[in-house]
Design a protein around this motif. Structure first.
Motif, PDB file in Angstrom:
ATOM      1  N   GLN A 167       6.661  11.121   2.237  1.00  0.00           N
ATOM      2  CA  GLN A 167       6.249  10.403   3.594  1.00  0.00           C
ATOM      3  C   GLN A 167       5.963   8.865   3.187  1.00  0.00           C
ATOM      4  OE1 GLN A 167       3.327  13.011   5.462  1.00  0.00           O
ATOM      5  NE2 GLN A 167       4.936  14.802   5.888  1.00  0.00           N
ATOM      6  N   GLU A 168       5.069   8.806   2.313  1.00  0.00           N
ATOM      7  CA  GLU A 168       4.609   7.463   2.026  1.00  0.00           C
ATOM      8  C   GLU A 168       5.644   6.255   1.632  1.00  0.00           C
ATOM      9  OE1 GLU A 168       1.670   7.171   3.168  1.00  0.00           O
ATOM     10  OE2 GLU A 168       0.366   8.531   2.485  1.00  0.00           O
ATOM     11  N   MET A 169       6.781   7.027   1.102  1.00  0.00           N
ATOM     12  CA  MET A 169       8.032   6.179   0.709  1.00  0.00           C
ATOM     13  C   MET A 169       8.669   5.956   1.899  1.00  0.00           C
ATOM     14  SD  MET A 169       9.839   4.637  -1.176  1.00  0.00           S
ATOM     15  CE  MET A 169       9.327   4.808  -2.962  1.00  0.00           C
ATOM     16  N   LYS A 170       8.741   6.861   2.949  1.00  0.00           N
ATOM     17  CA  LYS A 170       9.465   6.722   4.218  1.00  0.00           C
ATOM     18  C   LYS A 170       8.824   5.730   4.955  1.00  0.00           C
ATOM     19  CE  LYS A 170      11.816  11.250   4.452  1.00  0.00           C
ATOM     20  NZ  LYS A 170      11.619  12.462   4.937  1.00  0.00           N
ATOM     21  N   HIS A 171       7.546   5.615   5.111  1.00  0.00           N
ATOM     22  CA  HIS A 171       6.838   4.656   5.573  1.00  0.00           C
ATOM     23  C   HIS A 171       7.059   3.389   4.984  1.00  0.00           C
ATOM     24  CE1 HIS A 171       3.035   7.685   6.539  1.00  0.00           C
ATOM     25  NE2 HIS A 171       4.310   7.724   7.200  1.00  0.00           N
ATOM     26  N   ALA A 172       7.202   3.173   3.802  1.00  0.00           N
ATOM     27  CA  ALA A 172       7.585   1.977   3.135  1.00  0.00           C
ATOM     28  C   ALA A 172       8.855   1.376   3.460  1.00  0.00           C
ATOM     29  CB  ALA A 172       7.454   2.099   1.749  1.00  0.00           C
ATOM     30  N   GLU A 217       2.631   5.627  15.230  1.00  0.00           N
ATOM     31  CA  GLU A 217       3.311   6.922  14.576  1.00  0.00           C
ATOM     32  C   GLU A 217       2.900   6.805  13.210  1.00  0.00           C
ATOM     33  OE1 GLU A 217       7.288   7.530  17.151  1.00  0.00           O
ATOM     34  OE2 GLU A 217       7.624   6.559  15.254  1.00  0.00           O
ATOM     35  N   ILE A 218       2.885   5.925  12.234  1.00  0.00           N
ATOM     36  CA  ILE A 218       2.538   5.896  11.003  1.00  0.00           C
ATOM     37  C   ILE A 218       0.956   6.366  11.009  1.00  0.00           C
ATOM     38  CG2 ILE A 218       1.884   4.627   8.858  1.00  0.00           C
ATOM     39  CD1 ILE A 218       4.711   3.092   9.573  1.00  0.00           C
ATOM     40  N   LEU A 219       0.163   5.634  11.638  1.00  0.00           N
ATOM     41  CA  LEU A 219      -1.076   6.025  11.745  1.00  0.00           C
ATOM     42  C   LEU A 219      -1.385   7.409  11.917  1.00  0.00           C
ATOM     43  CD1 LEU A 219      -4.067   4.993  11.835  1.00  0.00           C
ATOM     44  CD2 LEU A 219      -3.920   4.243  14.207  1.00  0.00           C
ATOM     45  N   ASP A 242       0.290   9.979  11.088  1.00  0.00           N
ATOM     46  CA  ASP A 242       0.441  10.488   9.644  1.00  0.00           C
ATOM     47  C   ASP A 242      -0.518  10.276   8.650  1.00  0.00           C
ATOM     48  OD1 ASP A 242       3.053  11.224  10.472  1.00  0.00           O
ATOM     49  OD2 ASP A 242       4.161   9.718   9.218  1.00  0.00           O
ATOM     50  N   GLU A 243      -1.246   9.235   8.811  1.00  0.00           N
ATOM     51  CA  GLU A 243      -2.187   8.747   7.683  1.00  0.00           C
ATOM     52  C   GLU A 243      -3.342   9.635   8.135  1.00  0.00           C
ATOM     53  OE1 GLU A 243      -0.627   7.529   5.571  1.00  0.00           O
ATOM     54  OE2 GLU A 243       0.324   5.647   5.949  1.00  0.00           O
ATOM     55  N   GLU A 244      -3.580   9.704   9.318  1.00  0.00           N
ATOM     56  CA  GLU A 244      -4.867  10.586   9.778  1.00  0.00           C
ATOM     57  C   GLU A 244      -4.774  11.869   9.266  1.00  0.00           C
ATOM     58  OE1 GLU A 244      -6.439   7.860  13.520  1.00  0.00           O
ATOM     59  OE2 GLU A 244      -5.096   9.670  14.156  1.00  0.00           O
ATOM     60  N   ARG A 267       0.924  -1.235  -0.114  1.00  0.00           N
ATOM     61  CA  ARG A 267       0.063  -0.097  -0.047  1.00  0.00           C
ATOM     62  C   ARG A 267       0.841   1.297  -0.107  1.00  0.00           C
ATOM     63  NH1 ARG A 267      -4.553   1.150   0.655  1.00  0.00           N
ATOM     64  NH2 ARG A 267      -3.296   2.901   1.328  1.00  0.00           N
ATOM     65  N   GLU A 268       1.775   1.236   0.894  1.00  0.00           N
ATOM     66  CA  GLU A 268       2.950   2.477   0.842  1.00  0.00           C
ATOM     67  C   GLU A 268       3.394   2.770  -0.524  1.00  0.00           C
ATOM     68  OE1 GLU A 268       2.801   4.495   3.137  1.00  0.00           O
ATOM     69  OE2 GLU A 268       1.809   3.614   4.788  1.00  0.00           O
ATOM     70  N   LEU A 269       4.033   1.533  -1.328  1.00  0.00           N
ATOM     71  CA  LEU A 269       4.586   1.735  -2.370  1.00  0.00           C
ATOM     72  C   LEU A 269       3.414   2.189  -3.373  1.00  0.00           C
ATOM     73  CD1 LEU A 269       6.418  -1.699  -2.689  1.00  0.00           C
ATOM     74  CD2 LEU A 269       7.466   0.658  -2.160  1.00  0.00           C
TER      75      LEU A 269
HETATM   76 FE   LIG Z   1       1.873   5.874   4.783  1.00  0.00          FE
END
Ligand SMILES: [Fe+2]
Ligand SMILES: [Fe+2]
Length: 148
Positions: free
Chosen positions: A58-63, A129-131, A133-135, A25-27
């Motif tokens: 930010q999503e790439m960093k989550h991945a 922590e990631i959650l 960011d997603e919010e 999903r992050e990718l």
């Molecule tokens: Fe993300």
């Protein structure tokens, strides 16, 4: 004395599979948002172009973060993104992205719950922590959608 070379924390295959779903999903969204940033047009689009780039990074960093965790736990991070849906207009971008964030929020709550159940508190912490960011992303996209 024998010292185990296995990771000190062990998780179920179910949790490993969920972490790989999260990576996919992050990718997906890192490409989706970055290509929206690239393809955006119109005066309204240009005004918000950098938001898509910022969130995509930010999503790439989550991945990366999730892949590191899964690798540590003995899993193999997937290289395949979930289906990428770029869209054709600013309105459509924001509808697709809001949907993607809702799905992420649901999945990450599930991961936090299962990781906690399996006493994998570090994974639960990472996803809390990631959650957050997603919010924030969801809030940003819905606010932008109100103003299209
Ligand atoms: Fe993300
Ligand atoms: Fe996000």
């Amino acid at each position: 004395m024998t010292i185990s070379l296995e990771p000190a924390t062990k998780i179920s295959n179910e949790l490993k599979a969920l972490l790989n779903q999260a990576i996919a999903r992050e990718l997906q969204v890192s490409v989706q948002y970055m290509w929206q940033h690239v393809e955006i047009s119109g005066v309204r689009g240009i005004a918000v172009q950098d938001k898509f780039k910022m969130v995509g990074i930010q999503e790439m960093k989550h991945a990366e973060k999730i892949a590191e965790r899964l690798w540590y736990l003995g899993g193999t991070p997937t290289t395949k993104p979930s289906p990428i849906e770029v869209g054709k207009s600013l309105q459509e971008y924001l509808e697709l992205d809001t949907k993607a964030e809702v799905e992420a929020i649901e999945l990450y709550k599930k991961i936090i719950e299962l990781a906690t159940k399996e006493s994998d508190y570090s994974t639960a912490h990472i996803f809390r922590e990631i959650l957050e960011d997603e919010e924030e992303h969801h809030d940003l996209f819905t606010t932008m959608l109100e103003n299209v």
